[in-house]
Structures are given as C-alpha cells and as structure tokens.
Write an enzyme that holds these catalytic residues in place. Structure first.
Site, PDB file in Angstrom:
ATOM      1  N   ALA A 133       0.806  -1.222   0.000  1.00 13.64           N
ATOM      2  CA  ALA A 133       0.000   0.000   0.000  1.00 13.64           C
ATOM      3  C   ALA A 133       0.836   1.267   0.000  1.00 13.64           C
ATOM      4  CB  ALA A 133      -0.932   0.001   1.207  1.00 13.64           C
ATOM      5  N   ASN A 196       2.925  -4.423   7.826  1.00 16.73           N
ATOM      6  CA  ASN A 196       3.981  -4.953   6.977  1.00 16.73           C
ATOM      7  C   ASN A 196       4.675  -3.855   6.186  1.00 16.73           C
ATOM      8  OD1 ASN A 196       4.034  -8.039   7.084  1.00 16.73           O
ATOM      9  ND2 ASN A 196       1.845  -7.645   6.841  1.00 16.73           N
ATOM     10  N   HIS A 226      -0.688   6.402   4.859  1.00 16.50           N
ATOM     11  CA  HIS A 226       0.677   6.173   5.304  1.00 16.50           C
ATOM     12  C   HIS A 226       1.535   7.371   4.893  1.00 16.50           C
ATOM     13  CE1 HIS A 226      -0.543   2.085   6.104  1.00 16.50           C
ATOM     14  NE2 HIS A 226      -0.851   1.884   4.831  1.00 16.50           N
TER      15      HIS A 226
END
Length: 266
Positions: A133, A196, A226
């Site tokens: 992602a 992750n 993020h």
C-alpha cells in the site's frame, strides 16, 4: 520468453487480483499451477477461476503447503501472513522457488532475515518485497545508500481495523488517538498483519530497530493513510499515500511480477 510457473499461498482478496491480472492477459509470461490456503475451499476457488482461462494446464488446489512446494514453481506469491511466510519461505527457496511476498513483517527479525538471505543466495533464488500500500522504495533505498539518514512512518486507520489487537478499546470509536509509538520491530510484534508496509520501509532505509512508527486511530476514517519521511543531509523525501481499499497491495504484486519478466522495468 519461456513461461514461468507460478503458485499462490493465501487465497483471499489479494490473490483474486493476481488471478484477474492473469485472466486479463496482464501476466502473459506466467502459468498459475497451484494454490494453497488454510481454508481449502478458497484455494479451490482460485484454481477454478484460473483454470477456466488456461485449460491447457489446470491449476491445482492443495491441502498442504508441502504438496504445493513439491511442484517446484518458479515463483510463489505469498498473500497470507508473516506466520505463513515463516512456515514455507526457507524450504521454498532451498527448493528452487523464488518468492513474491506481501508479509514483509516476518523479516523484522534480524536473525530470520539473515537465514532467508542465506537460503536465497545459496540456492540462486530471490525474495521480492512488493510495495503493497506504499511506494517510493527506490528513493528510500537510494538515500540510505547515499548517506546516513533518519526515517519515520506514520499511519492513520479506522478503529475497526484495530479490533482484536491489544490496543483496541471502545473509546476509539468516538475519540481520535495515537495508539502506538515505537519502532517498526515493536509495531509488527503488536500488529502482526497490519504494519507490513512499515517493516518494508524500514528494510529499505534504517532497519526495523531504527524506523520510528506511530499509528493513529480516527473515528469514521475510511481506508489507510501512510506518511513516510526520510531525511539526510542532502535529501528530504516525503511520501503520503492514501488508499480507500487494500486493492493496491494486490496490484503491487502484479506490478512486481511484470517487472520480473519485462525488458523495461519500472
């Protein structure tokens, strides 16, 4: 180019994206020959979907990981969990299969990282860490090679995604709160399947012990955001990625598989 044999470990939504790419012709140099999931019915569904598009060689669903490894596929896509990666990675690498993995959190353990590195080196195989992602591995890695740097990773999530973790409490449904601050190694220990990408960014830069990680829970937030920042004396790189769903992770696997066989690599 010779067709490469492919197998999938973990047959959830992300595996379906890989099959969609195969069926639509985006991965013409691969033949999916095997699928494994702890829930056998999920592996059967994957095998059925892809077999319909490549009747010349059927894809087989397996009930055990050992049965799948016996096929000796050229590549194994792992879309299950860090625990699943730990279960099969070293046997697969020693068996001649390279791995394309999303469960990069397994490599936060330095000793295990070295075991995987050695197994791949000694058996002429590779482990491809997909971007999932996030993105920017190229610039992150470049800065870390260029000079000393610092790195931070901040994530914003919906409180529901934190259910069944040690930090969840009902007050998160109405109150925005930073639920974790620490490093990437501590983060993956607390959230084995949810950060992750933080471990991936740390491996590209300063390592799991030195990557600063914070996780914020926001009521009503949809998706994941993020924010990765890498700073050195000469460069300040900031990556801010928002994704409404997890589909980008599956498509990052497709992109990695394409890069493996493409004469021009992005």
């Amino acid at each position: 180019m010779k067709t490469k044999s492919l197998a999938i470990v973990g047959c959830g939504k992300l595996a379906h994206i890989v099959v969609k790419a195969i069926n639509s012709g985006l991965l013409p140099h691969y033949q999916l020959i095997g699928a494994y999931s702890r829930t056998f019915e999920k592996a059967e569904k994957i095998a059925e979907l892809v077999s319909n598009s490549q009747p010349q060689e059927l894809c087989t669903a397996f009930k055990t990981i050992d049965e799948l490894l016996a096929l000796k596929p050229d590549y194994i896509v792992e879309a299950a969990s860090p625990n699943a990666f730990r279960e099969f990675a070293i046997p697969a690498l020693k068996n001649g299969s390279s791995i394309v993995t999303l469960s990069i959190g397994a490599l936060a353990d330095t000793a295990y990282y070295e075991e995987v590195n050695t197994a791949a080196s000694e058996n002429n195989t590779r482990v491809h860490l997909v971007s999932g992602a996030i993105g920017g591995f190229d610039v992150m890695r470049t800065i870390s090679l260029m000079e000393s740097c610092t790195a931070s990773f901040d994530t914003e999530k919906n409180p529901n995604s934190l259910k069944n973790t040690p930090v969840y409490e009902e007050s998160l449904q109405t109150e925005k709160k930073t639920v974790m601050k620490g490093n990437a190694k501590e983060a993956i220990a607390l959230f084995p399947s949810k950060v992750n990408v933080a471990v991936a960014a740390s491996l590209a830069t300063v390592g799991p012990d030195n990557m600063e990680v914070s996780i914020t829970s926001t009521p009503g937030f949809v998706g994941d955001r993020h924010r990765i920042e890498v700073k050195s004396e000469q460069v300040n790189a900031l990556m801010d990625i928002y994704s409404k769903t997890s589909q980008i992770a599956g498509w990052s696997v497709v992109n990695t598989l394409r890069n493996i066989t493409s004469p021009i690599v992005f």
